[in-house]
Motif scaffolding. Sequence first.
Motif, PDB file in Angstrom:
ATOM      1  N   LYS A 159      52.859-100.956  12.847  1.00 17.56           N
ATOM      2  CA  LYS A 159      51.837-101.030  13.991  1.00 17.56           C
ATOM      3  C   LYS A 159      50.337-101.559  13.302  1.00 17.56           C
ATOM      4  O   LYS A 159      50.130-101.357  12.083  1.00 17.56           O
ATOM      5  CB  LYS A 159      51.535 -99.771  14.361  1.00 17.56           C
ATOM      6  N   PHE A 160      49.738-102.096  14.148  1.00 10.90           N
ATOM      7  CA  PHE A 160      48.275-102.580  13.930  1.00 10.90           C
ATOM      8  C   PHE A 160      47.095-101.881  14.714  1.00 10.90           C
ATOM      9  O   PHE A 160      47.180-101.911  15.823  1.00 10.90           O
ATOM     10  CB  PHE A 160      48.188-104.248  14.237  1.00 10.90           C
ATOM     11  N   LYS A 161      46.308-101.331  14.209  1.00  9.07           N
ATOM     12  CA  LYS A 161      45.397-100.667  14.882  1.00  9.07           C
ATOM     13  C   LYS A 161      43.977-101.510  14.736  1.00  9.07           C
ATOM     14  O   LYS A 161      43.660-101.880  13.923  1.00  9.07           O
ATOM     15  CB  LYS A 161      44.975 -99.228  14.220  1.00  9.07           C
ATOM     16  N   ILE A 162      43.549-101.956  15.920  1.00 10.06           N
ATOM     17  CA  ILE A 162      42.120-102.450  15.821  1.00 10.06           C
ATOM     18  C   ILE A 162      40.845-101.379  16.362  1.00 10.06           C
ATOM     19  O   ILE A 162      41.060-101.103  17.274  1.00 10.06           O
ATOM     20  CB  ILE A 162      42.046-103.671  16.703  1.00 10.06           C
ATOM     21  N   MET A 163      39.935-101.446  15.475  1.00 10.37           N
ATOM     22  CA  MET A 163      38.863-100.525  15.820  1.00 10.37           C
ATOM     23  C   MET A 163      37.556-101.534  15.875  1.00 10.37           C
ATOM     24  O   MET A 163      37.334-102.506  15.273  1.00 10.37           O
ATOM     25  CB  MET A 163      38.804 -99.413  14.585  1.00 10.37           C
ATOM     26  N   SER A 164      36.611-100.946  16.816  1.00 12.28           N
ATOM     27  CA  SER A 164      35.309-101.498  17.031  1.00 12.28           C
ATOM     28  C   SER A 164      34.141-100.281  16.788  1.00 12.28           C
ATOM     29  O   SER A 164      34.274 -99.099  16.696  1.00 12.28           O
ATOM     30  CB  SER A 164      35.103-101.793  18.326  1.00 12.28           C
ATOM     31  N   LEU A 165      32.899-101.118  16.310  1.00 15.57           N
ATOM     32  CA  LEU A 165      31.804-100.147  16.149  1.00 15.57           C
ATOM     33  C   LEU A 165      30.666-101.120  16.641  1.00 15.57           C
ATOM     34  O   LEU A 165      30.430-102.376  16.272  1.00 15.57           O
ATOM     35  CB  LEU A 165      31.697 -99.989  14.500  1.00 15.57           C
ATOM     36  N   PHE A 178      32.564 -98.634   8.758  1.00 16.51           N
ATOM     37  CA  PHE A 178      33.237 -97.801   9.585  1.00 16.51           C
ATOM     38  C   PHE A 178      33.414 -96.338   9.087  1.00 16.51           C
ATOM     39  O   PHE A 178      34.029 -95.188   9.616  1.00 16.51           O
ATOM     40  CB  PHE A 178      34.568 -98.269   9.768  1.00 16.51           C
ATOM     41  N   ASP A 179      33.379 -96.182   7.657  1.00 16.14           N
ATOM     42  CA  ASP A 179      33.277 -94.918   6.965  1.00 16.14           C
ATOM     43  C   ASP A 179      32.247 -94.194   7.048  1.00 16.14           C
ATOM     44  O   ASP A 179      32.241 -92.835   7.307  1.00 16.14           O
ATOM     45  CB  ASP A 179      33.715 -95.167   5.424  1.00 16.14           C
ATOM     46  N   GLU A 180      31.005 -94.764   7.292  1.00 16.24           N
ATOM     47  CA  GLU A 180      29.820 -94.199   7.364  1.00 16.24           C
ATOM     48  C   GLU A 180      29.435 -93.844   8.683  1.00 16.24           C
ATOM     49  O   GLU A 180      28.706 -92.711   9.019  1.00 16.24           O
ATOM     50  CB  GLU A 180      28.586 -94.976   6.806  1.00 16.24           C
ATOM     51  N   GLN A 181      30.220 -94.377   9.748  1.00 20.25           N
ATOM     52  CA  GLN A 181      29.734 -94.216  11.310  1.00 20.25           C
ATOM     53  C   GLN A 181      30.979 -93.509  11.958  1.00 20.25           C
ATOM     54  O   GLN A 181      31.519 -94.528  12.842  1.00 20.25           O
ATOM     55  CB  GLN A 181      29.160 -95.093  11.956  1.00 20.25           C
ATOM     56  N   LYS A 182      31.931 -92.811  11.405  1.00 18.83           N
ATOM     57  CA  LYS A 182      33.060 -92.461  12.049  1.00 18.83           C
ATOM     58  C   LYS A 182      32.841 -91.924  13.272  1.00 18.83           C
ATOM     59  O   LYS A 182      33.888 -92.172  14.122  1.00 18.83           O
ATOM     60  CB  LYS A 182      33.853 -91.573  10.995  1.00 18.83           C
ATOM     61  N   ASP A 183      32.142 -91.437  13.584  1.00 24.33           N
ATOM     62  CA  ASP A 183      31.946 -90.721  15.129  1.00 24.33           C
ATOM     63  C   ASP A 183      31.586 -91.722  16.146  1.00 24.33           C
ATOM     64  O   ASP A 183      31.893 -91.399  17.366  1.00 24.33           O
ATOM     65  CB  ASP A 183      30.579 -89.829  15.114  1.00 24.33           C
ATOM     66  N   GLN A 184      31.044 -92.967  15.596  1.00 20.23           N
ATOM     67  CA  GLN A 184      30.930 -93.885  16.585  1.00 20.23           C
ATOM     68  C   GLN A 184      31.883 -95.031  16.635  1.00 20.23           C
ATOM     69  O   GLN A 184      31.624 -95.995  17.542  1.00 20.23           O
ATOM     70  CB  GLN A 184      29.686 -94.787  16.121  1.00 20.23           C
ATOM     71  N   VAL A 185      32.837 -94.993  16.015  1.00 22.92           N
ATOM     72  CA  VAL A 185      34.017 -95.899  16.194  1.00 22.92           C
ATOM     73  C   VAL A 185      34.941 -95.690  17.033  1.00 22.92           C
ATOM     74  O   VAL A 185      35.153 -94.523  17.643  1.00 22.92           O
ATOM     75  CB  VAL A 185      34.952 -95.770  14.504  1.00 22.92           C
ATOM     76  N   THR A 186      35.288 -96.875  17.878  1.00 21.49           N
ATOM     77  CA  THR A 186      36.261 -96.808  19.009  1.00 21.49           C
ATOM     78  C   THR A 186      37.545 -97.360  18.465  1.00 21.49           C
ATOM     79  O   THR A 186      37.565 -98.653  17.946  1.00 21.49           O
ATOM     80  CB  THR A 186      35.705 -97.503  20.170  1.00 21.49           C
ATOM     81  N   VAL A 187      38.592 -96.918  18.862  1.00 18.18           N
ATOM     82  CA  VAL A 187      39.961 -97.382  18.701  1.00 18.18           C
ATOM     83  C   VAL A 187      40.208 -98.191  19.932  1.00 18.18           C
ATOM     84  O   VAL A 187      40.549 -97.648  21.029  1.00 18.18           O
ATOM     85  CB  VAL A 187      41.109 -96.297  18.298  1.00 18.18           C
ATOM     86  N   GLU A 188      40.313 -99.469  19.753  1.00 17.10           N
ATOM     87  CA  GLU A 188      40.477-100.250  20.652  1.00 17.10           C
ATOM     88  C   GLU A 188      41.921-100.361  21.241  1.00 17.10           C
ATOM     89  O   GLU A 188      42.227-100.154  22.446  1.00 17.10           O
ATOM     90  CB  GLU A 188      39.820-101.890  20.366  1.00 17.10           C
ATOM     91  N   ARG A 189      42.824-100.827  20.353  1.00 14.50           N
ATOM     92  CA  ARG A 189      44.236-100.854  20.754  1.00 14.50           C
ATOM     93  C   ARG A 189      45.164-100.460  19.450  1.00 14.50           C
ATOM     94  O   ARG A 189      44.626-100.577  18.194  1.00 14.50           O
ATOM     95  CB  ARG A 189      44.856-102.140  21.060  1.00 14.50           C
ATOM     96  N   VAL A 190      46.429-100.049  19.657  1.00 20.15           N
ATOM     97  CA  VAL A 190      47.526 -99.907  18.593  1.00 20.15           C
ATOM     98  C   VAL A 190      48.578-101.035  19.094  1.00 20.15           C
ATOM     99  O   VAL A 190      49.055-100.702  20.085  1.00 20.15           O
ATOM    100  CB  VAL A 190      48.064 -98.715  18.445  1.00 20.15           C
ATOM    101  N   LEU A 191      48.532-101.992  18.235  1.00 19.55           N
ATOM    102  CA  LEU A 191      49.539-103.062  18.769  1.00 19.55           C
ATOM    103  C   LEU A 191      50.771-102.858  17.910  1.00 19.55           C
ATOM    104  O   LEU A 191      50.763-102.452  16.982  1.00 19.55           O
ATOM    105  CB  LEU A 191      49.063-104.653  18.293  1.00 19.55           C
ATOM    106  N   ARG A 192      52.015-102.985  18.667  1.00 20.21           N
ATOM    107  CA  ARG A 192      53.101-102.971  17.900  1.00 20.21           C
ATOM    108  C   ARG A 192      53.752-104.192  17.725  1.00 20.21           C
ATOM    109  O   ARG A 192      53.206-105.231  18.490  1.00 20.21           O
ATOM    110  CB  ARG A 192      54.182-102.244  18.972  1.00 20.21           C
ATOM    111  N   VAL A 193      54.620-104.551  16.995  1.00 25.80           N
ATOM    112  CA  VAL A 193      55.262-105.909  16.424  1.00 25.80           C
ATOM    113  C   VAL A 193      56.545-106.110  17.055  1.00 25.80           C
ATOM    114  O   VAL A 193      57.352-105.011  17.255  1.00 25.80           O
ATOM    115  CB  VAL A 193      55.439-105.651  14.914  1.00 25.80           C
TER     116      VAL A 193
END
Length: 263
Positions: A159-165, A178-193
């Motif tokens: 699986k591949f997870k794409i995150m945005s900030l 992404f480690d410093e602002q964990k509360d503001q991170v959005t998980v865009e998608r979890v892609l399967r292969v």
Amino acid sequence: MAITDRQNPRAETKSLFRLFPFWQRRTTASSSPPSSTQNQPGRHRNRNTDVSKRSSALSISSVARSILPARRRLRLDPSSYLYFPYEPGKQVRSAIKLKNTSKSHTAFKFQTTAPKSCYMRPPGGVLAPGESAFATVFKFVEHPENNEKQQLNQKSKAKFKIMSLKVKPGVEFVPELFDEQKDQVTVERVLRVIFLDAERPSAALEKLKRQLDEAEAAVEERKKPLPETGPRVVGEGLVIDEWKERREKYLARQQVEAIDSSS
């Protein structure tokens, strides 16, 4: 003769009140509790009600944030799966296009559940509003166990997870964001292969080849040097003034014409 006209006790008390009126005021004041003391339980009750309302509002908002889906900042193509040609024993590629659909600069980052056999180029970056970018995903395809035939067009375990900030303009991508602002991170998608048969033409395989070509073209475009906007530099810092160069050519032309006319 016996005295029968005895004074009434109530009359005696009234006469004492007339003589000492201040005693009556003190007695009345001491018998009736103060109004502030009576209102204190009401104040505490109102305060407790306000605190309970605030805590309930906070709990409702936190529950709503956990239930409602986060607003996405990126548009992905493909949006649900990453397609790879099935070639056991080889490293194959896939491509994905990311577009920033928000009104702010957005950083993105990839994560995978198979870091030993997969990696991404680039692993992350920053996109301006409306900007698009291609990312190439590399994966090593292992041989099936016990010589079992791999089922094509089926989901893989990877699986591949794409995150945005959301970031400020001018901020460069570093994974620590992404480690410093964990509360503001959005998980865009979890892609399967999904593996595709490399020898059988299909719409998904043709689209994959087209996206890989576009990704390679974008990489080559980034390698090109930026266009020169200032004076040209030749050698070790020698700046050539274009106006001076044109003047020197003009003077040389004038000298040649003078020699021709004299001869």
